[in-house]
Design a protein around this motif. Structure first.
Motif, PDB file in Angstrom:
ATOM      1  N   GLU A  69      43.782  24.879 -13.102  1.00 48.32           N
ATOM      2  CA  GLU A  69      44.198  25.619 -11.914  1.00 48.32           C
ATOM      3  C   GLU A  69      44.671  24.643 -10.840  1.00 48.32           C
ATOM      4  N   GLY A  70      45.773  24.952 -10.201  1.00 44.40           N
ATOM      5  CA  GLY A  70      46.324  24.091  -9.169  1.00 44.40           C
ATOM      6  C   GLY A  70      47.319  23.078  -9.682  1.00 44.40           C
ATOM      7  N   VAL A  71      47.418  22.954 -11.022  1.00 47.21           N
ATOM      8  CA  VAL A  71      48.366  22.036 -11.654  1.00 47.21           C
ATOM      9  C   VAL A  71      49.584  22.836 -12.115  1.00 47.21           C
ATOM     10  N   ALA A  72      50.770  22.404 -11.731  1.00 46.76           N
ATOM     11  CA  ALA A  72      51.995  23.120 -12.089  1.00 46.76           C
ATOM     12  C   ALA A  72      52.661  22.439 -13.279  1.00 46.76           C
ATOM     13  N   PHE A  73      52.598  23.091 -14.443  1.00 51.20           N
ATOM     14  CA  PHE A  73      53.222  22.535 -15.646  1.00 51.20           C
ATOM     15  C   PHE A  73      54.743  22.581 -15.512  1.00 51.20           C
ATOM     16  N   LYS A  74      55.409  21.475 -15.893  1.00 54.98           N
ATOM     17  CA  LYS A  74      56.856  21.383 -15.740  1.00 54.98           C
ATOM     18  C   LYS A  74      57.592  21.235 -17.073  1.00 54.98           C
ATOM     19  N   GLN A  75      57.240  20.238 -17.868  1.00 53.26           N
ATOM     20  CA  GLN A  75      57.999  19.933 -19.080  1.00 53.26           C
ATOM     21  C   GLN A  75      57.074  19.377 -20.162  1.00 53.26           C
ATOM     22  N   TYR A  76      57.527  19.479 -21.398  1.00 55.83           N
ATOM     23  CA  TYR A  76      56.856  18.791 -22.490  1.00 55.83           C
ATOM     24  C   TYR A  76      57.873  17.933 -23.228  1.00 55.83           C
ATOM     25  N   GLN A  77      57.379  16.939 -23.946  1.00 47.70           N
ATOM     26  CA  GLN A  77      58.261  16.078 -24.740  1.00 47.70           C
ATOM     27  C   GLN A  77      58.298  16.582 -26.178  1.00 47.70           C
ATOM     28  N   PRO A  78      59.472  16.904 -26.716  1.00 48.62           N
ATOM     29  CA  PRO A  78      59.570  17.351 -28.115  1.00 48.62           C
ATOM     30  C   PRO A  78      59.055  16.267 -29.063  1.00 48.62           C
ATOM     31  N   LEU A  79      58.489  16.696 -30.169  1.00 57.62           N
ATOM     32  CA  LEU A  79      57.984  15.759 -31.170  1.00 57.62           C
ATOM     33  C   LEU A  79      58.268  16.322 -32.557  1.00 57.62           C
ATOM     34  N   ALA A  80      58.958  15.548 -33.376  1.00 53.22           N
ATOM     35  CA  ALA A  80      59.316  15.996 -34.723  1.00 53.22           C
ATOM     36  C   ALA A  80      58.065  16.338 -35.524  1.00 53.22           C
ATOM     37  N   GLY A  81      58.143  17.453 -36.253  1.00 53.31           N
ATOM     38  CA  GLY A  81      57.026  17.874 -37.087  1.00 53.31           C
ATOM     39  C   GLY A  81      56.019  18.758 -36.371  1.00 53.31           C
ATOM     40  N   TRP A  82      56.267  19.030 -35.089  1.00 54.10           N
ATOM     41  CA  TRP A  82      55.342  19.858 -34.313  1.00 54.10           C
ATOM     42  C   TRP A  82      56.103  20.966 -33.599  1.00 54.10           C
ATOM     43  N   LYS A  83      55.588  22.185 -33.718  1.00 56.32           N
ATOM     44  CA  LYS A  83      56.117  23.334 -32.991  1.00 56.32           C
ATOM     45  C   LYS A  83      55.341  23.457 -31.681  1.00 56.32           C
ATOM     46  N   ILE A  84      56.057  23.516 -30.569  1.00 59.46           N
ATOM     47  CA  ILE A  84      55.417  23.506 -29.258  1.00 59.46           C
ATOM     48  C   ILE A  84      55.726  24.807 -28.534  1.00 59.46           C
ATOM     49  N   THR A  85      54.682  25.498 -28.091  1.00 61.63           N
ATOM     50  CA  THR A  85      54.846  26.769 -27.392  1.00 61.63           C
ATOM     51  C   THR A  85      53.975  26.780 -26.139  1.00 61.63           C
ATOM     52  N   THR A  86      54.346  27.632 -25.191  1.00 57.82           N
ATOM     53  CA  THR A  86      53.572  27.769 -23.960  1.00 57.82           C
ATOM     54  C   THR A  86      53.238  29.229 -23.715  1.00 57.82           C
ATOM     55  N   GLU A  87      52.174  29.448 -22.958  1.00 62.40           N
ATOM     56  CA  GLU A  87      51.811  30.791 -22.514  1.00 62.40           C
ATOM     57  C   GLU A  87      51.893  30.837 -21.001  1.00 62.40           C
ATOM     58  N   LYS A  88      52.318  32.005 -20.479  1.00 63.20           N
ATOM     59  CA  LYS A  88      52.469  32.162 -19.035  1.00 63.20           C
ATOM     60  C   LYS A  88      51.677  33.373 -18.544  1.00 63.20           C
ATOM     61  N   ASN A  89      51.359  33.337 -17.246  1.00 65.88           N
ATOM     62  CA  ASN A  89      50.698  34.477 -16.638  1.00 65.88           C
ATOM     63  C   ASN A  89      51.726  35.412 -16.008  1.00 65.88           C
ATOM     64  N   SER A  90      51.254  36.407 -15.290  1.00 66.19           N
ATOM     65  CA  SER A  90      52.159  37.396 -14.697  1.00 66.19           C
ATOM     66  C   SER A  90      53.058  36.797 -13.619  1.00 66.19           C
ATOM     67  N   SER A  91      52.671  35.626 -13.105  1.00 66.46           N
ATOM     68  CA  SER A  91      53.484  34.951 -12.089  1.00 66.46           C
ATOM     69  C   SER A  91      54.461  33.951 -12.701  1.00 66.46           C
ATOM     70  N   ASN A  92      54.583  33.992 -14.026  1.00 63.91           N
ATOM     71  CA  ASN A  92      55.492  33.118 -14.764  1.00 63.91           C
ATOM     72  C   ASN A  92      55.074  31.649 -14.699  1.00 63.91           C
ATOM     73  N   GLU A  93      53.784  31.411 -14.480  1.00 61.74           N
ATOM     74  CA  GLU A  93      53.255  30.049 -14.471  1.00 61.74           C
ATOM     75  C   GLU A  93      52.669  29.741 -15.844  1.00 61.74           C
ATOM     76  N   VAL A  94      52.922  28.543 -16.337  1.00 61.41           N
ATOM     77  CA  VAL A  94      52.400  28.145 -17.641  1.00 61.41           C
ATOM     78  C   VAL A  94      50.892  27.911 -17.529  1.00 61.41           C
ATOM     79  N   THR A  95      50.124  28.601 -18.380  1.00 62.69           N
ATOM     80  CA  THR A  95      48.671  28.487 -18.346  1.00 62.69           C
ATOM     81  C   THR A  95      48.110  27.689 -19.521  1.00 62.69           C
ATOM     82  N   SER A  96      48.894  27.533 -20.585  1.00 63.29           N
ATOM     83  CA  SER A  96      48.435  26.741 -21.728  1.00 63.29           C
ATOM     84  C   SER A  96      49.634  26.274 -22.539  1.00 63.29           C
ATOM     85  N   ILE A  97      49.437  25.189 -23.271  1.00 64.50           N
ATOM     86  CA  ILE A  97      50.464  24.666 -24.164  1.00 64.50           C
ATOM     87  C   ILE A  97      49.830  24.389 -25.516  1.00 64.50           C
TER      88      ILE A  97
END
Length: 261
Positions: A69-97
């Motif tokens: 909480e209080g941390v604003a997620f911005k970007q992730y670095q792509p990595l071959a061999g790994w599928k990367i997804t994010t979840e957001k809340n109702s305010s369109n803020e990323v809550t998990s990666i």
């Protein structure tokens, strides 16, 4: 009756000693999921690294990290061999990666570790943020790295401070990925006479942020090389465990021989 009691007591003691040795050295070989740096500056656009070791004789196939909480997620670095997804809340803020194996990638094997990089904007006030993480193994078991520092599976903590000296181990790259704030970057650019650089950088960030938060990254397997330190610990643990088992069997054999006498 006394001989039988003595034999049973020795047998129990031998087995207990062997089990204690196995548990002791297995504990020495364990490693934790960690997020670095552990100190950073308020309001900074910060590059963080989460390090995932595989502690079991099974591959790690997925890792989910909650954004504090209080941390604003911005970007992730792509990595071959790994599928990367994010979840957001109702305010369109990323809550998990989540990082999950993709394609032919077997995951993080025993004796290996994997690092994942991501960028966030730190809170604007001094605080401590805890990085809760969930490690999934191929057999479906989950290790929850959500405990306190004294627990066996603690979460990693980063101290956010207004004092730049408290952020001594921050990322050294330039731009928004550096330890400095956007305001400091603008000051440097003004001193250099480049009045348009800050606006150009911001426009680039706005473009990549939308893509980063919505894209799913796929690629070819890319397991890391084995960590030498972890391998040495595991080898030492295996050797000591074997010796402990041998001692236990010798104790049982000796006790049995005495019983026959």
């Amino acid at each position: 009756m006394l001989k039988r009691t003595s034999w049973t007591s020795k047998l129990t003691s031998t087995i207990a000693a062997g089990a204690a040795a196995l548990m002791l050295f297995a504990g020495f070989a364990s490693a934790h999921v960690t997020v670095s740096p552990t100190a950073a500056q308020t309001s900074a656009w910060q590059t963080y690294t989460i390090k995932i070791p595989s502690e079991k004789d099974l591959p790690t196939t997925k890792i989910t990290m909650k954004v504090p909480e209080g941390v604003a997620f911005k970007q992730y670095q792509p990595l071959a061999g790994w599928k990367i997804t994010t979840e957001k809340n109702s305010s369109n803020e990323v809550t998990s990666i989540t990082w999950e194996v993709d394609g032919d990638n077997e995951g993080i094997l025993a004796g290996q570790f994997q690092q994942f990089n991501f960028v966030v904007q730190n809170p604007d006030t001094a605080t401590e943020v805890a990085w809760d993480a969930f490690q999934y193994y191929s057999d479906g078991s989950i290790v929850e790295w959500t405990g306190q520092p004294s627990d066996s599976t603690p979460h990693s903590i980063t101290t956010i401070s207004e004092d730049p000296a408290a952020a001594g181990n921050q990322a050294t790259t330039g731009g928004h990925d550096s330890a400095g704030t956007a305001g400091n970057a603008n000051d440097d650019e003004a001193a250099a006479g480049d009045n348009n650089a800050a606006d150009d950088t911001k426009a680039d960030d706005d473009t990549t942020l939308g893509d980063a938060l919505n894209d799913t990254v796929t690629g070819e397997p890319n397991n890391t090389d084995s960590d030498p330190g972890t391998l040495k610990l595991q080898q030492a643990t295996l050797i000591v465990s074997i010796l402990a088992l041998i001692m236990s069997f010798l104790g049982i054999a000796l006790a049995t021989r005495r019983k026959k006498r």
